[in-house]
Design a protein around this motif. Structure first.
Motif, mmCIF file in Angstrom:
data_model
loop_
_atom_site.group_PDB
_atom_site.id
_atom_site.type_symbol
_atom_site.label_atom_id
_atom_site.label_comp_id
_atom_site.label_asym_id
_atom_site.label_seq_id
_atom_site.Cartn_x
_atom_site.Cartn_y
_atom_site.Cartn_z
ATOM 1 N N ARG A 17 -7.835 -2.138 -1.844
ATOM 2 C CA ARG A 17 -8.291 -0.793 -1.464
ATOM 3 C C ARG A 17 -9.805 -0.651 -1.583
ATOM 4 N NH1 ARG A 17 -3.390 1.265 -4.053
ATOM 5 N NH2 ARG A 17 -2.107 2.160 -2.411
ATOM 6 N N ARG A 18 -10.420 -1.470 -2.431
ATOM 7 C CA ARG A 18 -11.868 -1.365 -2.634
ATOM 8 C C ARG A 18 -12.657 -2.219 -1.661
ATOM 9 N NH1 ARG A 18 -13.871 -1.166 -8.422
ATOM 10 N NH2 ARG A 18 -12.599 0.392 -9.462
ATOM 11 N N LEU A 19 -11.986 -2.971 -0.800
ATOM 12 C CA LEU A 19 -12.694 -3.853 0.125
ATOM 13 C C LEU A 19 -13.656 -3.055 0.993
ATOM 14 C CD1 LEU A 19 -9.913 -6.273 1.388
ATOM 15 C CD2 LEU A 19 -11.906 -6.865 0.007
ATOM 16 N N GLN A 20 -14.809 -3.626 1.241
ATOM 17 C CA GLN A 20 -15.799 -2.971 2.077
ATOM 18 C C GLN A 20 -16.194 -3.906 3.203
ATOM 19 O OE1 GLN A 20 -18.473 -0.384 0.498
ATOM 20 N NE2 GLN A 20 -17.037 0.256 -1.081
ATOM 21 N N LEU A 70 0.819 -1.213 0.000
ATOM 22 C CA LEU A 70 0.000 0.000 0.000
ATOM 23 C C LEU A 70 0.852 1.261 0.000
ATOM 24 C CD1 LEU A 70 -2.761 -1.035 2.575
ATOM 25 C CD2 LEU A 70 -3.092 -0.637 0.140
ATOM 26 N N THR A 71 2.093 1.130 0.408
ATOM 27 C CA THR A 71 2.962 2.306 0.427
ATOM 28 C C THR A 71 4.031 2.201 -0.653
ATOM 29 O OG1 THR A 71 4.255 1.268 2.182
ATOM 30 C CG2 THR A 71 2.597 2.839 2.863
ATOM 31 N N PHE A 122 -7.661 -5.189 6.301
ATOM 32 C CA PHE A 122 -7.341 -3.983 5.546
ATOM 33 C C PHE A 122 -7.589 -2.739 6.411
ATOM 34 C CE2 PHE A 122 -9.143 -0.551 2.876
ATOM 35 C CZ PHE A 122 -7.981 -0.163 2.252
ATOM 36 N N ALA A 123 -8.719 -2.722 7.123
ATOM 37 C CA ALA A 123 -9.040 -1.558 7.948
ATOM 38 C C ALA A 123 -7.955 -1.337 8.993
ATOM 39 C CB ALA A 123 -10.399 -1.755 8.613
ATOM 40 N N ASN A 159 -5.138 -2.586 -5.749
ATOM 41 C CA ASN A 159 -6.349 -1.794 -6.023
ATOM 42 C C ASN A 159 -7.600 -2.544 -5.569
ATOM 43 O OD1 ASN A 159 -5.062 0.439 -7.046
ATOM 44 N ND2 ASN A 159 -5.092 -0.309 -9.158
ATOM 45 N N PHE A 166 -11.554 -7.472 4.926
ATOM 46 C CA PHE A 166 -11.826 -6.054 5.195
ATOM 47 C C PHE A 166 -11.273 -5.612 6.547
ATOM 48 C CE2 PHE A 166 -14.474 -2.984 7.432
ATOM 49 C CZ PHE A 166 -14.203 -1.870 6.667
ATOM 50 N N GLN A 201 -5.030 0.431 7.673
ATOM 51 C CA GLN A 201 -5.251 1.834 7.337
ATOM 52 C C GLN A 201 -5.019 2.750 8.521
ATOM 53 O OE1 GLN A 201 -6.628 3.305 4.262
ATOM 54 N NE2 GLN A 201 -5.661 1.450 3.542
ATOM 55 N N MET A 202 -4.773 2.174 9.683
ATOM 56 C CA MET A 202 -4.569 3.022 10.854
ATOM 57 C C MET A 202 -3.421 3.979 10.603
ATOM 58 S SD MET A 202 -6.845 2.189 12.966
ATOM 59 C CE MET A 202 -7.830 1.957 11.512
ATOM 60 N N PRO A 203 -3.666 5.259 10.866
ATOM 61 C CA PRO A 203 -2.588 6.225 10.703
ATOM 62 C C PRO A 203 -1.409 5.861 11.595
ATOM 63 C CG PRO A 203 -4.678 7.336 10.988
ATOM 64 C CD PRO A 203 -4.916 5.886 11.247
ATOM 65 N N LYS A 237 -0.162 -4.197 -8.533
ATOM 66 C CA LYS A 237 -1.004 -2.984 -8.517
ATOM 67 C C LYS A 237 -2.483 -3.356 -8.610
ATOM 68 C CE LYS A 237 -0.048 0.938 -9.386
ATOM 69 N NZ LYS A 237 0.439 2.299 -9.489
#
Lengths: 87, 130
Positions: free
Chosen positions: B110-113, B89-90, B122-123, B107, B119, B126-128, B103
């Motif tokens: 990144r679209r996982l919901q 992701l980075t 992935f979430a 991608n 998910f 995404q933690m800062p 890639k």
């Protein structure tokens, strides 16, 4: 190195007076952001390098502190938040 | 980015935009409880694609398409580790893939919901930082 914002369909952006709330559907995280974040995300609808982004912003806005180091830091912050990625 | 915030055409007064000082922060992130409860980033896994849609190919933009679609990639042979996905992701590359395939898979991730396999992992990725 070029940066691009995540697809706008993945975001729900709600203006809150001077701030904006950005809900990122994919991660479920809500980001409360100040200017220039919404403007950066709009400008990064297409991939741009830091220099290209700075030139674009300078054409669109008055940018009194047009400093590429500060812009790079904003981008790093957005990347860390998952709102911008490297293209 | 919102539909109703347009700049008037031919506007002569330009809005000022401050980039902000180095060291200042413009983002506060509110994390969902599920992400805080998620397991270790290192050990969680993300299948590509979700087992519910096994067999689909992954297009370059991360969408799922019918098998054999030109330009799309077959499913990954195994789930990716959270640590590998975080690196991808980075700007890194997923293990066992080439640049374009990595890639496409990234991608897709990144679209996982919510509700899709991977998910929560992935979430948590995404933690800062910090």
């Amino acid at each position: 190195m070029r940066y691009v914002a995540v697809d706008s369909s993945a975001l729900r952006i709600a203006p809150l007076d001077t701030l904006s709330a950005i809900y990122h559907r994919a991660s479920g995280i809500t980001h409360i952001v100040d200017s220039p974040v919404p403007e950066l995300l709009a400008a990064l609808a297409q991939p741009r390098t830091v220099d290209e982004l700075l030139a674009h912003l300078s054409a669109e806005y008055d940018v009194p502190d047009a400093d590429s180091a500060a812009l790079a830091e904003r981008l790093a912050e957005l990347e860390g938040a998952g709102l911008v990625m490297r293209a | 980015m919102s539909d109703d915030s347009s700049t008037p055409e031919g506007s002569t007064r330009r809005r000022a935009l401050m980039l902000g000082a180095v060291g200042a922060s413009a983002i506060v992130s509110i994390r969902p409880a599920l992400a805080q409860a998620a397991g270790s980033v290192v050990t969680c896994e993300i299948p590509v694609p979700d087992p519910a849609r096994a067999g689909k190919y992954i297009a370059a933009d991360g969408s799922l398409v019918d098998p054999g679609t030109p330009g799309a990639f077959p499913p990954a042979s195994g789930a990716f580790k959270g640590e590998d996905v975080k690196r991808a992701l980075t700007g890194g590359q997923l293990p066992g893939t080439d640049h374009d395939r990595s890639k496409a898979y990234t991608n897709y991730i990144r679209r996982l919901q919510s509700g899709q396999s991977g998910f929560t992992c992935f979430a948590s990725l995404q933690m800062p930082r910090g």
